[in-house]
Design an enzyme around this catalytic site. Structure first.
Site, mmCIF file in Angstrom:
data_model
loop_
_atom_site.group_PDB
_atom_site.id
_atom_site.type_symbol
_atom_site.label_atom_id
_atom_site.label_comp_id
_atom_site.label_asym_id
_atom_site.label_seq_id
_atom_site.Cartn_x
_atom_site.Cartn_y
_atom_site.Cartn_z
ATOM 1 N N GLN A 278 36.274 48.649 35.316
ATOM 2 C CA GLN A 278 35.255 48.430 36.339
ATOM 3 C C GLN A 278 35.518 49.267 37.592
ATOM 4 O O GLN A 278 34.829 49.123 38.594
ATOM 5 C CB GLN A 278 35.213 46.946 36.704
ATOM 6 C CG GLN A 278 34.773 46.061 35.554
ATOM 7 C CD GLN A 278 34.945 44.588 35.855
ATOM 8 O OE1 GLN A 278 35.125 44.187 36.997
ATOM 9 N NE2 GLN A 278 34.889 43.766 34.820
ATOM 10 N N TYR B 42 35.802 31.116 29.753
ATOM 11 C CA TYR B 42 35.035 31.955 28.843
ATOM 12 C C TYR B 42 35.033 31.388 27.426
ATOM 13 O O TYR B 42 36.057 30.969 26.901
ATOM 14 C CB TYR B 42 35.612 33.372 28.805
ATOM 15 C CG TYR B 42 35.159 34.236 29.956
ATOM 16 C CD1 TYR B 42 33.805 34.485 30.172
ATOM 17 C CD2 TYR B 42 36.084 34.810 30.816
ATOM 18 C CE1 TYR B 42 33.388 35.280 31.217
ATOM 19 C CE2 TYR B 42 35.675 35.611 31.868
ATOM 20 C CZ TYR B 42 34.316 35.845 32.063
ATOM 21 O OH TYR B 42 33.910 36.643 33.100
ATOM 22 N N GLU C 191 27.260 32.672 42.042
ATOM 23 C CA GLU C 191 26.897 32.015 43.295
ATOM 24 C C GLU C 191 26.251 32.986 44.272
ATOM 25 O O GLU C 191 26.497 34.187 44.242
ATOM 26 C CB GLU C 191 28.150 31.450 43.988
ATOM 27 C CG GLU C 191 28.879 30.374 43.234
ATOM 28 C CD GLU C 191 30.108 29.878 43.991
ATOM 29 O OE1 GLU C 191 30.709 28.899 43.539
ATOM 30 O OE2 GLU C 191 30.479 30.484 45.034
ATOM 31 N N TYR D 104 36.511 29.592 50.151
ATOM 32 C CA TYR D 104 35.319 29.348 49.341
ATOM 33 C C TYR D 104 35.628 28.754 47.965
ATOM 34 O O TYR D 104 34.727 28.610 47.139
ATOM 35 C CB TYR D 104 34.478 30.624 49.261
ATOM 36 C CG TYR D 104 33.657 30.757 50.520
ATOM 37 C CD1 TYR D 104 32.330 30.360 50.558
ATOM 38 C CD2 TYR D 104 34.240 31.182 51.708
ATOM 39 C CE1 TYR D 104 31.598 30.408 51.725
ATOM 40 C CE2 TYR D 104 33.513 31.238 52.887
ATOM 41 C CZ TYR D 104 32.192 30.847 52.886
ATOM 42 O OH TYR D 104 31.464 30.880 54.058
ATOM 43 N N HIS E 37 37.571 43.561 38.604
ATOM 44 C CA HIS E 37 37.414 42.706 39.791
ATOM 45 C C HIS E 37 37.929 43.372 41.062
ATOM 46 O O HIS E 37 38.781 42.836 41.761
ATOM 47 C CB HIS E 37 38.099 41.355 39.579
ATOM 48 C CG HIS E 37 37.467 40.502 38.536
ATOM 49 N ND1 HIS E 37 37.690 39.158 38.440
ATOM 50 C CD2 HIS E 37 36.626 40.796 37.518
ATOM 51 C CE1 HIS E 37 37.017 38.656 37.415
ATOM 52 N NE2 HIS E 37 36.356 39.658 36.845
#
Length: 413
Positions: free
Chosen positions: A114, A297, A276, A286, A179
């Protein structure tokens, strides 16, 4: 679409019932390579049929041949658009002619998984201050990778970045090429806000996002030169890194500032669902993974407690809980422009695995989901911006050799 989201109190705003997309997702988006696929359900039970649109959007191709475009940023006049490509290139697009130039001087990136060249932002005083800010994944001295922030001065005539300097590197670096977070915006205070993902940490019992002595799973707040503001919320807490603005995040890949209130909003990837939208207030945890509406998963096993059951964490403004199919979100923005006046102030959220743009009516922090955009095109939506030049909606499609497209008003007078 069916509803399954409830909204709590965040940043002194009353949040009420939120809807949820009910489409089938074969795998969650972009959390674990290779890229996933998705199938949409054509039903739209949650659309607000009481709000007819007097402007019908039409898709136009602006330019072609982009490879994994990730971030979009308009220059002030709105007729030139910066586009990052994951492979490590920065392009500038003339939206009137469709001409594309690649910019020299971009830092080297680690384009794996990513990672790659990720987001782009311009200095609030551009063009008087010609700094362009980039986030990207790059190797560190130990051979791992981390989220980096750099800036360079944009020379449009020569199509190059000059005086490039590295401003910030998230710590610790890790091996997992996932990530990175990496969204950047400037707040109304003139400071730079940058998201950093949790790098795929699976130790839910002792998670890196709940250890704010490091900066994984956080939003950091920096001055434009990369230094740390003295009024950061945790500056006097020796157990928390000074640059942290918020923590307890999984992977925030969308961030925008409300044009009227100046409040910051984020879109965040969940695990199995659990995606979210959050209103962001400095100094808060958070909750990931202690409070999360998703599951592990491939299972229906919840991760942590439901967010509405944990008062110590801000409640999401909107969420897609386990079993909903989720909505792995890309970028988001509030609509301002003349093309679609009925949508003024609506929140637009790019959907990756869901392959659509969600459109929400927002009033005082309350989100009501309406008819989605681009739901029939089969495009993973990575980023979305509105041009101050023409009010059209510009969309980055997450794939190889793709066009840059825009939505314009197709209603005949």
């Amino acid at each position: 679409m069916g509803r399954n989201g409830l909204i709590g109190l965040v940043a002194a705003l009353v949040l009420v019932i939120a809807g949820v997309g009910a489409f089938i997702v074969l795998r969650d988006d972009n959390d674990e390579p290779p890229s996933d696929e998705a199938t949409n359900n054509d039903s739209n039970d949650s659309a607000d049929d009481s709000e007819p649109s007097d402007h019908d959007p039409v898709i136009e191709t602006v330019a072609e041949g982009f490879d994994q475009p990730w971030g979009l940023e308009f220059l002030p006049e709105g007729d030139q658009l910066l586009v990052t490509e994951l492979v490590g290139t920065l392009a500038i697009v003339d939206i009137d002619s469709g001409d594309v130039r690649r910019i020299d001087g971009v830092p080297d990136v680690s384009a794996e998984g990513q990672g790659g060249l990720l987001d782009v932002a311009i200095d609030p005083d551009f063009p008087d201050s010609s700094w362009v800010y980039l986030t990207y994944s790059a190797a560190t001295d130990d051979g791992n990778t981390s989220t980096h922030l750099a800036r360079g001065q944009l020379d449009l005539d020569q199509a190059t970045l000059r005086d490039v300097e590295e401003l910030y590197v998230a710590e610790p670096a890790t091996q997992a090429p996932v990530h990175y977070g990496s969204k950047i915006v400037f707040g109304v205070d003139g400071n730079l806000y940058m998201t950093i993902g949790d790098r795929g940490d699976k130790n839910f019992a002792d998670h890196v996002s709940q250890d704010p002595s490091n900066t994984l799973g956080t939003t950091v707040r920096l001055r434009p030169d990369g230094s740390i503001p003295e009024d950061n919320p945790f500056i006097d807490d020796g157990d928390i890194a000074d640059e942290i603005y918020t923590y307890g995040h999984r992977n925030v890949q969308g961030m925008t500032v409300h044009p009227l209130t100046g409040v910051m909003w984020q879109s965040e990837h969940g695990e199995e669902d659990g995606d979210e939208i959050n209103i962001v207030e400095g100094g808060h945890n958070y909750g990931w993974p202690i409070a999360h509406s998703g599951c592990e998963y491939g299972t229906d096993t919840p991760i942590g407690d439901h967010p509405l059951d944990r008062d110590e964490f801000p409640n999401p403004a909107f969420f897609w809980e386990c079993g909903s199919g989720g909505f792995p979100p890309g970028g988001l923005t509030f609509y301002e422009g003349d093309q679609f006046p009925a949508w003024e102030g609506n929140l637009l959220v790019g959907g990756l695995a869901s392959e659509q743009v969600a459109r929400f009516i927002e009033e005082d922090g309350e989100l009501i989901e309406t008819e989605p955009l681009l739901a029939d095109e089969g495009w993973r939506i990575r980023d979305i911006v509105v041009s101050p030049h023409d009010g059209a909606i510009y969309v980055a499609i997450d794939d190889d050799d793709v066009p840059l497209i825009r939505l314009v008003d197709g209603t005949e007078d």
